[in-house]
Design a protein around this motif. Sequence first.
Motif, PDB file in Angstrom:
ATOM      1  N   ILE A 168       1.014  -1.579   0.330  1.00 17.81           N
ATOM      2  CA  ILE A 168      -0.299  -0.332   0.065  1.00 17.81           C
ATOM      3  C   ILE A 168       0.851   0.985  -0.139  1.00 17.81           C
ATOM      4  CG2 ILE A 168      -1.611   0.958   1.366  1.00 17.81           C
ATOM      5  CD1 ILE A 168      -2.951  -1.115   1.985  1.00 17.81           C
ATOM      6  N   ARG A 169       1.547   1.535   0.887  1.00 14.98           N
ATOM      7  CA  ARG A 169       2.822   2.441   1.212  1.00 14.98           C
ATOM      8  C   ARG A 169       3.341   2.830  -0.610  1.00 14.98           C
ATOM      9  NH1 ARG A 169       4.409   5.772   4.643  1.00 14.98           N
ATOM     10  NH2 ARG A 169       3.512   4.732   6.170  1.00 14.98           N
ATOM     11  N   ILE A 170       4.031   1.572  -1.280  1.00 15.79           N
ATOM     12  CA  ILE A 170       4.128   1.613  -2.449  1.00 15.79           C
ATOM     13  C   ILE A 170       4.137   2.239  -4.098  1.00 15.79           C
ATOM     14  CG2 ILE A 170       5.597   0.072  -4.418  1.00 15.79           C
ATOM     15  CD1 ILE A 170       6.451  -1.648  -1.874  1.00 15.79           C
ATOM     16  N   GLN A 171       2.628   1.731  -3.369  1.00 17.94           N
ATOM     17  CA  GLN A 171       1.069   2.147  -4.331  1.00 17.94           C
ATOM     18  C   GLN A 171       1.250   3.669  -4.152  1.00 17.94           C
ATOM     19  OE1 GLN A 171       0.309   0.600  -7.352  1.00 17.94           O
ATOM     20  NE2 GLN A 171       1.385  -0.934  -6.419  1.00 17.94           N
ATOM     21  N   ARG A 172       1.074   3.713  -2.909  1.00 16.44           N
ATOM     22  CA  ARG A 172       1.163   5.265  -2.430  1.00 16.44           C
ATOM     23  C   ARG A 172       2.254   6.185  -3.256  1.00 16.44           C
ATOM     24  NH1 ARG A 172      -1.930   9.560   0.046  1.00 16.44           N
ATOM     25  NH2 ARG A 172      -0.163  10.694   1.235  1.00 16.44           N
ATOM     26  N   GLU A 173       3.199   5.581  -3.055  1.00 16.13           N
ATOM     27  CA  GLU A 173       4.318   6.408  -3.675  1.00 16.13           C
ATOM     28  C   GLU A 173       4.525   6.678  -5.164  1.00 16.13           C
ATOM     29  OE1 GLU A 173       7.874   8.590  -3.706  1.00 16.13           O
ATOM     30  OE2 GLU A 173       6.527   8.241  -1.288  1.00 16.13           O
ATOM     31  N   ILE A 174       4.019   5.308  -5.739  1.00 19.63           N
ATOM     32  CA  ILE A 174       3.752   5.752  -7.168  1.00 19.63           C
ATOM     33  C   ILE A 174       2.499   7.038  -8.116  1.00 19.63           C
ATOM     34  CG2 ILE A 174       2.669   4.884  -9.372  1.00 19.63           C
ATOM     35  CD1 ILE A 174       3.848   2.691  -8.127  1.00 19.63           C
ATOM     36  N   ALA A 175       1.126   6.810  -7.392  1.00 19.62           N
ATOM     37  CA  ALA A 175       0.279   7.863  -6.637  1.00 19.62           C
ATOM     38  C   ALA A 175       1.094   9.100  -6.458  1.00 19.62           C
ATOM     39  CB  ALA A 175      -0.517   8.008  -5.858  1.00 19.62           C
ATOM     40  N   LEU A 176       1.759   9.145  -5.167  1.00 20.53           N
ATOM     41  CA  LEU A 176       2.342  10.426  -5.287  1.00 20.53           C
ATOM     42  C   LEU A 176       3.487  11.351  -5.994  1.00 20.53           C
ATOM     43  CD1 LEU A 176       3.182   9.818  -1.319  1.00 20.53           C
ATOM     44  CD2 LEU A 176       1.457  11.656  -2.823  1.00 20.53           C
ATOM     45  N   VAL A 177       5.074  10.241  -6.813  1.00 22.31           N
ATOM     46  CA  VAL A 177       5.517  10.657  -7.790  1.00 22.31           C
ATOM     47  C   VAL A 177       4.984  10.987  -9.216  1.00 22.31           C
ATOM     48  CG1 VAL A 177       7.414  10.184  -9.375  1.00 22.31           C
ATOM     49  CG2 VAL A 177       6.598   9.526  -6.398  1.00 22.31           C
ATOM     50  N   LYS A 178       3.975  10.240  -9.177  1.00 22.73           N
ATOM     51  CA  LYS A 178       2.717  10.893 -10.603  1.00 22.73           C
ATOM     52  C   LYS A 178       2.195  11.939 -10.394  1.00 22.73           C
ATOM     53  CE  LYS A 178       1.536   6.239 -12.318  1.00 22.73           C
ATOM     54  NZ  LYS A 178       0.564   4.764 -12.989  1.00 22.73           N
ATOM     55  N   GLY A 179       1.174  12.107  -8.981  1.00 17.43           N
ATOM     56  CA  GLY A 179       1.188  13.919  -8.636  1.00 17.43           C
ATOM     57  C   GLY A 179       1.951  14.423  -8.991  1.00 17.43           C
ATOM     58  N   VAL A 180       2.912  14.445  -8.729  1.00 19.21           N
ATOM     59  CA  VAL A 180       4.583  15.154  -8.953  1.00 19.21           C
ATOM     60  C   VAL A 180       4.670  15.789 -10.927  1.00 19.21           C
ATOM     61  CG1 VAL A 180       7.091  16.061  -8.372  1.00 19.21           C
ATOM     62  CG2 VAL A 180       5.502  15.201  -7.155  1.00 19.21           C
ATOM     63  N   ARG A 181       4.672  14.758 -11.139  1.00 18.94           N
ATOM     64  CA  ARG A 181       4.780  14.627 -12.422  1.00 18.94           C
ATOM     65  C   ARG A 181       3.606  15.424 -13.630  1.00 18.94           C
ATOM     66  NH1 ARG A 181       6.331   8.932 -15.154  1.00 18.94           N
ATOM     67  NH2 ARG A 181       3.441   9.045 -15.243  1.00 18.94           N
ATOM     68  N   THR A 182       2.522  15.131 -12.836  1.00 21.21           N
ATOM     69  CA  THR A 182       0.914  16.403 -13.578  1.00 21.21           C
ATOM     70  C   THR A 182       1.538  18.389 -13.105  1.00 21.21           C
ATOM     71  OG1 THR A 182       0.220  14.793 -12.778  1.00 21.21           O
ATOM     72  CG2 THR A 182      -1.028  16.428 -12.826  1.00 21.21           C
ATOM     73  N   ALA A 183       1.953  17.819 -11.323  1.00 21.22           N
ATOM     74  CA  ALA A 183       2.336  19.058 -11.681  1.00 21.22           C
ATOM     75  C   ALA A 183       3.216  20.194 -12.473  1.00 21.22           C
ATOM     76  CB  ALA A 183       2.729  19.508 -10.273  1.00 21.22           C
ATOM     77  N   ASP A 184       4.396  19.145 -12.833  1.00 23.65           N
ATOM     78  CA  ASP A 184       5.247  19.259 -13.346  1.00 23.65           C
ATOM     79  C   ASP A 184       5.201  20.022 -15.043  1.00 23.65           C
ATOM     80  OD1 ASP A 184       7.297  18.760 -11.517  1.00 23.65           O
ATOM     81  OD2 ASP A 184       8.308  17.541 -12.353  1.00 23.65           O
ATOM     82  N   ASN A 185       3.700  19.232 -15.336  1.00 23.96           N
ATOM     83  CA  ASN A 185       3.300  19.032 -16.721  1.00 23.96           C
ATOM     84  C   ASN A 185       2.791  21.029 -17.144  1.00 23.96           C
ATOM     85  OD1 ASN A 185       3.627  16.967 -17.547  1.00 23.96           O
ATOM     86  ND2 ASN A 185       2.178  15.853 -17.362  1.00 23.96           N
ATOM     87  N   LYS A 186       2.442  21.260 -15.539  1.00 22.41           N
ATOM     88  CA  LYS A 186       1.408  22.977 -16.260  1.00 22.41           C
ATOM     89  C   LYS A 186       2.956  23.823 -16.019  1.00 22.41           C
ATOM     90  CE  LYS A 186      -1.952  20.999 -13.017  1.00 22.41           C
ATOM     91  NZ  LYS A 186      -3.136  21.123 -12.245  1.00 22.41           N
ATOM     92  N   THR A 187       3.450  23.160 -15.119  1.00 22.14           N
ATOM     93  CA  THR A 187       5.398  23.938 -14.938  1.00 22.14           C
ATOM     94  C   THR A 187       5.350  24.147 -16.573  1.00 22.14           C
ATOM     95  OG1 THR A 187       5.240  23.774 -12.837  1.00 22.14           O
ATOM     96  CG2 THR A 187       7.091  24.607 -13.632  1.00 22.14           C
ATOM     97  N   LEU A 188       5.650  23.350 -16.720  1.00 18.37           N
ATOM     98  CA  LEU A 188       5.952  22.860 -18.500  1.00 18.37           C
ATOM     99  C   LEU A 188       5.067  23.759 -19.625  1.00 18.37           C
ATOM    100  CD1 LEU A 188       8.478  21.900 -20.711  1.00 18.37           C
ATOM    101  CD2 LEU A 188       6.525  19.858 -20.798  1.00 18.37           C
ATOM    102  N   ALA A 189       4.206  23.622 -19.497  1.00 17.28           N
ATOM    103  CA  ALA A 189       2.955  24.197 -20.457  1.00 17.28           C
ATOM    104  C   ALA A 189       3.398  26.278 -19.710  1.00 17.28           C
ATOM    105  CB  ALA A 189       1.381  24.529 -20.095  1.00 17.28           C
ATOM    106  N   LYS A 190       3.297  26.015 -18.558  1.00 18.68           N
ATOM    107  CA  LYS A 190       3.919  27.584 -18.130  1.00 18.68           C
ATOM    108  C   LYS A 190       5.121  28.333 -19.040  1.00 18.68           C
ATOM    109  CE  LYS A 190       1.553  27.708 -13.877  1.00 18.68           C
ATOM    110  NZ  LYS A 190       1.074  28.422 -12.816  1.00 18.68           N
ATOM    111  N   ILE A 191       5.556  27.665 -19.200  1.00 13.72           N
ATOM    112  CA  ILE A 191       7.824  27.765 -19.320  1.00 13.72           C
ATOM    113  C   ILE A 191       7.266  27.755 -21.195  1.00 13.72           C
ATOM    114  CG2 ILE A 191       9.493  26.934 -20.188  1.00 13.72           C
ATOM    115  CD1 ILE A 191       9.125  25.488 -17.756  1.00 13.72           C
ATOM    116  N   ARG A 192       6.388  27.010 -21.685  1.00 16.99           N
ATOM    117  CA  ARG A 192       6.389  26.844 -23.414  1.00 16.99           C
ATOM    118  C   ARG A 192       5.774  28.139 -23.420  1.00 16.99           C
ATOM    119  NH1 ARG A 192       4.973  20.534 -24.396  1.00 16.99           N
ATOM    120  NH2 ARG A 192       7.137  19.957 -24.516  1.00 16.99           N
TER     121      ARG A 192
END
Length: 193
Positions: A168-192
């Motif tokens: 469960i903790r490993i699956q939570r980590e995957i979800a959290l890291v994917k959340g960081v990637r999603t936030a990074d996508n928004k940052t990239l859109a602003k940079i572009r």
Amino acid sequence: MSVPKHKRSESPMEFLHNALNLRREMTELLLRDFGVKSRIREHLKEVRLDEPSKEELEWMKKRYGMTGEDCQKIDTIINNATYDVKELEQYPEWLISYFRSAILRILENLLNNLYYANSIYITKEAEYTQRRGYLNQAIGNCYQLTSWMDYIRQTLPVDANKYERYLIRIQREIALVKGVRTADNKTLAKIRK
């Protein structure tokens, strides 16, 4: 006024805190030989420390300010750790060591990838790409952990239910890291823009 825990927003560093907790909990599991034993394995009785080990122990005592009372507590814990000789014969130490080394290596890689990713502040697309690579590797490390935990569960006579909390903790980590990637996508859109 404090905000109730269930109404608090998730910390932006939650992905790192969760990974650190995962490493700590899994290390405790490794110390109990993956749950085969309820206590930490006492590898050798009447161990004589070599000179480098004695020096390392003295350094640790000084580094962490260990008092005689602290050392006595550690000795008590070590002396109370027992094991069943039949258990050791049935589940060879080399196999436990092999599993332990693999899990520790993956945990080390997971934390390294998260630290590397967290050290990159995205201001241009190249930094986004580099950070994304580390985050992807961290997710891969989580899947490696899941795979190894399944293999260990099939190989050793452990209660699969006891592994559930780690999965469960490993699956939570995957979800959290994917959340960081999603936030990074928004940052990239602003940079572009």
